[in-house]
Scaffold this motif. Structure first.
Motif, PDB file in Angstrom:
ATOM      1  N   GLY A   1      41.659 -59.534 -43.332  1.00  0.00           N
ATOM      2  CA  GLY A   1      41.584 -59.458 -41.881  1.00  0.00           C
ATOM      3  C   GLY A   1      40.784 -58.250 -41.436  1.00  0.00           C
ATOM      4  O   GLY A   1      39.996 -58.313 -40.487  1.00  0.00           O
ATOM      5  N   TRP A   2      40.956 -57.163 -42.170  1.00  0.00           N
ATOM      6  CA  TRP A   2      40.216 -55.957 -41.827  1.00  0.00           C
ATOM      7  C   TRP A   2      38.722 -56.159 -42.087  1.00  0.00           C
ATOM      8  O   TRP A   2      37.877 -55.728 -41.296  1.00  0.00           O
ATOM      9  N   VAL A   3      38.377 -56.859 -43.176  1.00  0.00           N
ATOM     10  CA  VAL A   3      36.970 -57.159 -43.451  1.00  0.00           C
ATOM     11  C   VAL A   3      36.388 -58.018 -42.330  1.00  0.00           C
ATOM     12  O   VAL A   3      35.264 -57.798 -41.884  1.00  0.00           O
ATOM     13  N   VAL A   4      37.184 -58.990 -41.838  1.00  0.00           N
ATOM     14  CA  VAL A   4      36.683 -59.863 -40.773  1.00  0.00           C
ATOM     15  C   VAL A   4      36.281 -59.031 -39.561  1.00  0.00           C
ATOM     16  O   VAL A   4      35.182 -59.168 -39.029  1.00  0.00           O
ATOM     17  N   THR A   5      37.153 -58.111 -39.162  1.00  0.00           N
ATOM     18  CA  THR A   5      36.835 -57.384 -37.929  1.00  0.00           C
ATOM     19  C   THR A   5      35.753 -56.332 -38.140  1.00  0.00           C
ATOM     20  O   THR A   5      34.921 -56.103 -37.265  1.00  0.00           O
ATOM     21  N   GLU A   6      35.713 -55.701 -39.319  1.00  0.00           N
ATOM     22  CA  GLU A   6      34.733 -54.627 -39.535  1.00  0.00           C
ATOM     23  C   GLU A   6      33.347 -55.177 -39.881  1.00  0.00           C
ATOM     24  O   GLU A   6      32.356 -54.807 -39.268  1.00  0.00           O
ATOM     25  N   VAL A   7      33.286 -56.049 -40.901  1.00  0.00           N
ATOM     26  CA  VAL A   7      31.986 -56.619 -41.272  1.00  0.00           C
ATOM     27  C   VAL A   7      31.504 -57.547 -40.153  1.00  0.00           C
ATOM     28  O   VAL A   7      30.318 -57.640 -39.873  1.00  0.00           O
ATOM     29  N   GLY A   8      32.462 -58.197 -39.477  1.00  0.00           N
ATOM     30  CA  GLY A   8      32.107 -59.110 -38.407  1.00  0.00           C
ATOM     31  C   GLY A   8      31.487 -58.422 -37.212  1.00  0.00           C
ATOM     32  O   GLY A   8      30.912 -59.067 -36.342  1.00  0.00           O
ATOM     33  N   ARG A   9      31.624 -57.118 -37.103  1.00  0.00           N
ATOM     34  CA  ARG A   9      31.038 -56.372 -35.995  1.00  0.00           C
ATOM     35  C   ARG A   9      29.579 -56.004 -36.276  1.00  0.00           C
ATOM     36  O   ARG A   9      28.842 -55.645 -35.367  1.00  0.00           O
ATOM     37  N   GLN A  10      29.198 -56.049 -37.543  1.00  0.00           N
ATOM     38  CA  GLN A  10      27.861 -55.591 -37.924  1.00  0.00           C
ATOM     39  C   GLN A  10      26.790 -56.501 -37.299  1.00  0.00           C
ATOM     40  O   GLN A  10      27.046 -57.675 -37.099  1.00  0.00           O
ATOM     41  N   PRO A  11      25.618 -56.012 -37.021  1.00  0.00           N
ATOM     42  CA  PRO A  11      25.096 -54.673 -37.336  1.00  0.00           C
ATOM     43  C   PRO A  11      25.504 -53.577 -36.348  1.00  0.00           C
ATOM     44  O   PRO A  11      24.899 -52.523 -36.334  1.00  0.00           O
ATOM     45  N   TRP A  12      26.488 -53.851 -35.497  1.00  0.00           N
ATOM     46  CA  TRP A  12      26.875 -52.852 -34.492  1.00  0.00           C
ATOM     47  C   TRP A  12      28.007 -51.962 -34.986  1.00  0.00           C
ATOM     48  O   TRP A  12      28.895 -52.424 -35.690  1.00  0.00           O
ATOM     49  N   THR A  13      27.969 -50.699 -34.571  1.00  0.00           N
ATOM     50  CA  THR A  13      29.156 -49.860 -34.692  1.00  0.00           C
ATOM     51  C   THR A  13      29.957 -49.958 -33.402  1.00  0.00           C
ATOM     52  O   THR A  13      31.165 -50.165 -33.410  1.00  0.00           O
ATOM     53  N   VAL A  14      29.269 -49.816 -32.274  1.00  0.00           N
ATOM     54  CA  VAL A  14      29.868 -50.104 -30.971  1.00  0.00           C
ATOM     55  C   VAL A  14      29.083 -51.285 -30.425  1.00  0.00           C
ATOM     56  O   VAL A  14      27.880 -51.165 -30.159  1.00  0.00           O
ATOM     57  N   VAL A  15      29.747 -52.418 -30.277  1.00  0.00           N
ATOM     58  CA  VAL A  15      29.039 -53.656 -29.974  1.00  0.00           C
ATOM     59  C   VAL A  15      28.180 -53.511 -28.713  1.00  0.00           C
ATOM     60  O   VAL A  15      28.670 -53.122 -27.653  1.00  0.00           O
ATOM     61  N   GLY A  16      26.907 -53.816 -28.861  1.00  0.00           N
ATOM     62  CA  GLY A  16      25.983 -53.804 -27.736  1.00  0.00           C
ATOM     63  C   GLY A  16      25.480 -52.424 -27.370  1.00  0.00           C
ATOM     64  O   GLY A  16      24.534 -52.297 -26.577  1.00  0.00           O
ATOM     65  N   LEU A  17      26.077 -51.361 -27.914  1.00  0.00           N
ATOM     66  CA  LEU A  17      25.680 -50.011 -27.512  1.00  0.00           C
ATOM     67  C   LEU A  17      25.062 -49.212 -28.661  1.00  0.00           C
ATOM     68  O   LEU A  17      24.086 -48.487 -28.462  1.00  0.00           O
ATOM     69  N   LEU A  18      25.640 -49.318 -29.831  1.00  0.00           N
ATOM     70  CA  LEU A  18      25.221 -48.440 -30.917  1.00  0.00           C
ATOM     71  C   LEU A  18      25.146 -49.227 -32.222  1.00  0.00           C
ATOM     72  O   LEU A  18      26.158 -49.784 -32.674  1.00  0.00           O
ATOM     73  N   LEU A  19      23.933 -49.259 -32.786  1.00  0.00           N
ATOM     74  CA  LEU A  19      23.773 -49.905 -34.085  1.00  0.00           C
ATOM     75  C   LEU A  19      24.300 -48.984 -35.182  1.00  0.00           C
ATOM     76  O   LEU A  19      24.196 -47.761 -35.073  1.00  0.00           O
ATOM     77  N   THR A  20      24.839 -49.584 -36.224  1.00  0.00           N
ATOM     78  CA  THR A  20      25.378 -48.779 -37.323  1.00  0.00           C
ATOM     79  C   THR A  20      24.299 -47.871 -37.914  1.00  0.00           C
ATOM     80  O   THR A  20      24.561 -46.733 -38.285  1.00  0.00           O
TER      81      THR A  20
END
Lengths: 479, 333
Positions: free
Chosen positions: A392-411
């Motif tokens: 579940g943690w992989v889903v939320t973390e990898v699933g956010r990529q390529p963003w660190t902050v969605v729409g604001l900051l790329l990893t």
């Protein structure tokens, strides 16, 4: 955790080949590794302490000596794991700055303060944990019990605050930016962001499931070895019942969370559903991977994804093609998110089946099951729950990529550009492996000691063994 | 407003230096306590003294970090991108120290205890050295506003090394004073008291020597800091020196509690002196508190957090210390 690390490795290598900043790969590896380690400890701080209090309460209320002994021993286990959790959590705070200065420097004013709130909760947790762990012999039994209650409450608050920060990365809100800098923050909107309640409740329930099944698993293993006494039965029951009751609630909440992701984080949802092309009548694909933008090897259930997302087969779901090409996740990343989601749900369903099996056996026999196959499955349930948590943690973390902050900051813009993180990562892996192994060895030694002699010896460091109470008294010292 | 947050931050730094410092210093004495038989008594006292409190004391570090990154985000990023080596070492040191201590507590075999104990003790010396180095780097203005300063020479320089050595010696000093007091109460042990009293006196003199040497180091290596310390921070330094001397005097006079207060005051006022000397800057003379500050709304959250800490944490901590002092927290766990 190894599966999570391997999975992340794969996606990271895929990303690294695309001309990313040189420190992105070690930084993500390190964050994945240390967070993946820490998240295993979290359920023990959050939920295991609750089980401990349940046992303590039962011991006091019913004069149940076995339950009292369980509570006492669990508090020692909790003490070891709490220490490991405290220090591995501290490493994460350092890493936020060392690995992700782009995140902290630019968004610290918003992203940072939930951690300040977490700090308060952690402080309380640490203080009352000391009262509870060290207060067994010299505080009155009920006063001692009550010192444990703030531990459980503040651990809920602390975990919620950390998840609030994570949820904000998924659905950032409550900030006003000017010239790349935050000029105003609306704290309530940052903390109680769109994803907050969904993620927090999901995580807290997961913590109770993991702690419950791990505890039940330990005593189920003992019962398989023939130790079917009241002590083992009580230990098993407390853990198993709490977890088994939580599982159906979690599956209901998980369904709500998935629909929230469908509405608010369409890119993550497309990855979860392994959906390259937008459309309606979307099938739910079990297993399968994305290769060159095409779904391979999956087992599709017609219309199911659309039905689950919008209750109608005609529900339209955005696919990966709806994401602008420059920020579209890689095939490998999408496959990992999808498979991790399947593993999480599959594991939860297996745990639900086990819980139903228990209910059936209990209803028939009115006692802790002695069925060998049930006990074998129960002995493994803790591991299965952990796999589900990590997935579940992989889903939320990898699933956010390529963003660190969605729409604001790329990893790739959050990562540090200075130095070489590989040695730091290498040292971290070695030290964590040592500490993880050490924790397991220490807990195993405790178990053996309890099984062998049943008393609670402790002794002076570097010295001969002495009885418990006099450990601190002067006459026991070797001058 | 920014100044208030600066005060909140430095309060945390002082609390961590005094309480966390004493725990680190206990590790120093653990390391130097000798073999399994000879070191048994001091080590058991160390275990008993810091066991129930070290995690709470450690939390001050988290408090400082979160206040720094929430209140002054660009400064935090500048510090971490410059001082990632000592920060990384300190982080790993913290992991080893905490785990080593917790594991030793529950292991029984001497060989295992020796191993976990050494891990605890070595990392208890390494970590404060790194923190002292970080303080030296920040205080001497070697962290550029945009970060990415020299990874080694920013802290491995005269001021940084002075900070590191001072941190290690001051921690050892605090710990020896605290432990000598702990040896008188609740189980008086004359031999053990004298053991730590000797060490406290020696460490106190060592701190004094390092501080005197520090005057010359700062004069050459960090002239601005030296100037500020010798003008604006002078009063605090005088208080510190007086408290340090008073601690030594009361220790010699075999008072059991007073040395603790004086030693804590001596360390706290040095840290406060550093804060006053830096004011109004956070980094050198190139980034002021105001320049680094987050928006007011965020700072208000921090004020609320600090007030909550004062209302909830302070009494809980006080209760912890009092119960510990009265030997109510000595379960076999």
């Amino acid at each position: 955790m190894p599966s999570a690390s391997c999975a992340t490795t794969a996606v990271l290598q895929a990303l690294a080949s695309a001309g990313e900043p040189s420190q992105l790969l070690p930084a993500r590896e390190q964050m994945a590794f240390t967070l993946g380690f820490h998240i295993i400890i979290v359920p023990f701080g959050v939920a295991f302490t609750f089980l401990m209090l349940l046992a303590n309460h039962r011991g006091l209320r019913r004069g149940d000596k076995q339950a009292m002994l369980l509570a006492r021993r669990w508090s020692k286990v909790a003490a070891v794991l709490f220490a490991v959790g405290a220090v591995s959590g501290t490493v994460l705070t350092f890493e936020l700055g060392i690995l992700w200065p782009g995140l902290m420097g630019r968004y610290g004013a918003a992203f940072g303060f939930p951690f300040a709130i977490e700090g308060i909760f952690f402080f309380l947790e640490a203080i009352f944990m000391s009262f509870y762990i060290y207060g067994w012999d010299r505080l009155s039994p009920w006063a001692h019990f009550w010192t444990g209650v703030p531990v459980v409450i503040s651990s809920l608050g602390g975990a919620s605050a950390v998840v609030a920060a994570n949820a904000w990365m998924n659905q950032p809100g409550g900030i006003t930016m000017r010239a790349g800098r935050i000029v105003d923050v609306s704290p309530a909107k940052v903390f109680f962001n769109g994803a907050f309640w969904f993620e927090t409740i999901h995580m807290l329930l997961a913590a109770y499931i993991v702690a419950g099944f791990v505890v039940a698993g330990v005593y189920a293993a003992g019962m398989l070895k023939g130790r079917q006494d009241a002590y083992h039965r009580t230990g098993f029951l407390i853990g198993f019942v709490v977890a088994a009751v939580t599982v159906p609630v979690q599956i209901f909440v998980g369904d709500l969370v998935a629909r929230e992701v469908f509405h608010s984080e369409p890119a993550k949802f497309a990855a979860i559903e392994l959906l390259p092309d937008s459309g309606d009548h979307v099938p739910e694909t079990l297993g399968g991977v994305l290769i060159d933008g095409k779904v391979r090897y999956g087992l599709p259930i017609p219309d199911m994804a659309s039905l689950l997302a919008g209750f109608r087969p005609s529900t339209h779901i955005d696919g990966l093609d709806a994401i602008p090409a420059p920020v579209r996740p890689s095939d490998a990343g999408v496959s990992i998110v999808h498979l991790a989601f399947d593993i999480m749900v599959g594991a939860s369903m297996a745990l639900l089946a086990l819980s139903v099996w228990f209910a059936w056996l209990w209803w028939r026999h009115r006692r802790v099951p002695t069925n060998v196959w049930f006990l074998r499955c129960a002995a493994l349930s803790g591991l299965v729950a952990l796999v589900s948590l990590e997935s579940g943690w992989v889903v939320t973390e990898v699933g956010r990529q390529p963003w660190t902050v969605v729409g604001l900051l790329l990893t790739q813009d959050a990562v540090t550009t200075h130095g070489n993180l590989w040695p730091f990562f290498g040292a971290t892996v070695i030290i964590y492996a040592t500490v993880g192994t050490g924790a397991l060895l220490v807990l195993r030694a405790l178990r053996r000691r309890w099984a062998a002699q049943g008393d609670d010896d402790v002794q002076v460091p570097y010295g001969p063994e002495v009885p418990a109470v006099s450990a601190a008294s002067p006459e026991s010292r070797t001058p | 407003m920014t100044d208030a947050i600066g005060v909140i931050l430095f309060t945390g730094v002082i609390a961590y230096a005094v309480f966390g410092g004493a725990d680190f210093g206990a590790g120093f004495w653990d390391l130097t306590a000798g073999g399994a038989v000879r070191g048994s008594a001091p080590r058991s006292l160390i275990d008993r003294s810091i066991g129930p409190v070290w995690e709470a004391n450690h939390t001050w570090l988290i408090y400082c970090l979160v206040v720094l990154w929430t209140g002054f985000p660009p400064a935090f990023a500048a510090i971490t991108t410059t001082l990632y080596i000592p920060l990384g070492l300190a982080a790993l040191g913290i992991v080893l120290r905490g785990s080593g201590f917790a594991f030793r507590k529950v292991t029984l075999r001497t060989a295992q205890q020796r191993l976990t104990g050494v891990v605890f003790a070595v990392s208890s010396v390494l970590t404060p050295f790194c923190f002292g180095g970080i303080a030296g780097a920040v205080a001497s203005g070697r962290v550029p506003s945009t970060g990415g300063g020299a990874p080694l020479s920013s802290w491995l320089n005269p001021t940084g090394v002075l900070g590191g050595v001072l941190a290690v010696v001051a921690c050892a000093y605090l710990a020896a004073v605290f432990l000598s007091s702990a040896a008188t109460h609740p189980y008086p042990d004359e031999a053990l008291y004298l053991y730590f009293r000797r060490r406290a006196l020696a460490a106190g003199i060592a701190v004094g020597i390092v501080c005197l040497a520090g005057v010359f180091v700062l004069h050459v290596d960090a002239p601005r800091l030296f100037h500020q310390l010798s003008t604006r921070g002078l009063a605090l330094l005088i208080v510190s020196a007086a408290a340090g001397l008073a601690a030594l005097a009361t220790l010699r006079a075999r008072r059991s509690r007073l040395p603790r207060s004086f030693a804590s005051l001596a360390v706290a006022t040095v840290i406060a002196g550093w804060g006053v000397a830096q004011y109004p800057y956070l980094l050198g003379t190139h980034m002021s508190l105001a320049q680094a500050a987050a928006p007011d709304s965020t700072l208000w959250v921090l004020v609320a957090v600090a007030c909550t800490a004062a209302v909830l944490i302070a009494p809980s901590l006080a209760a912890l210390y009092v119960l510990h002092e009265r030997d109510r927290l000595t379960s076999s766990a």
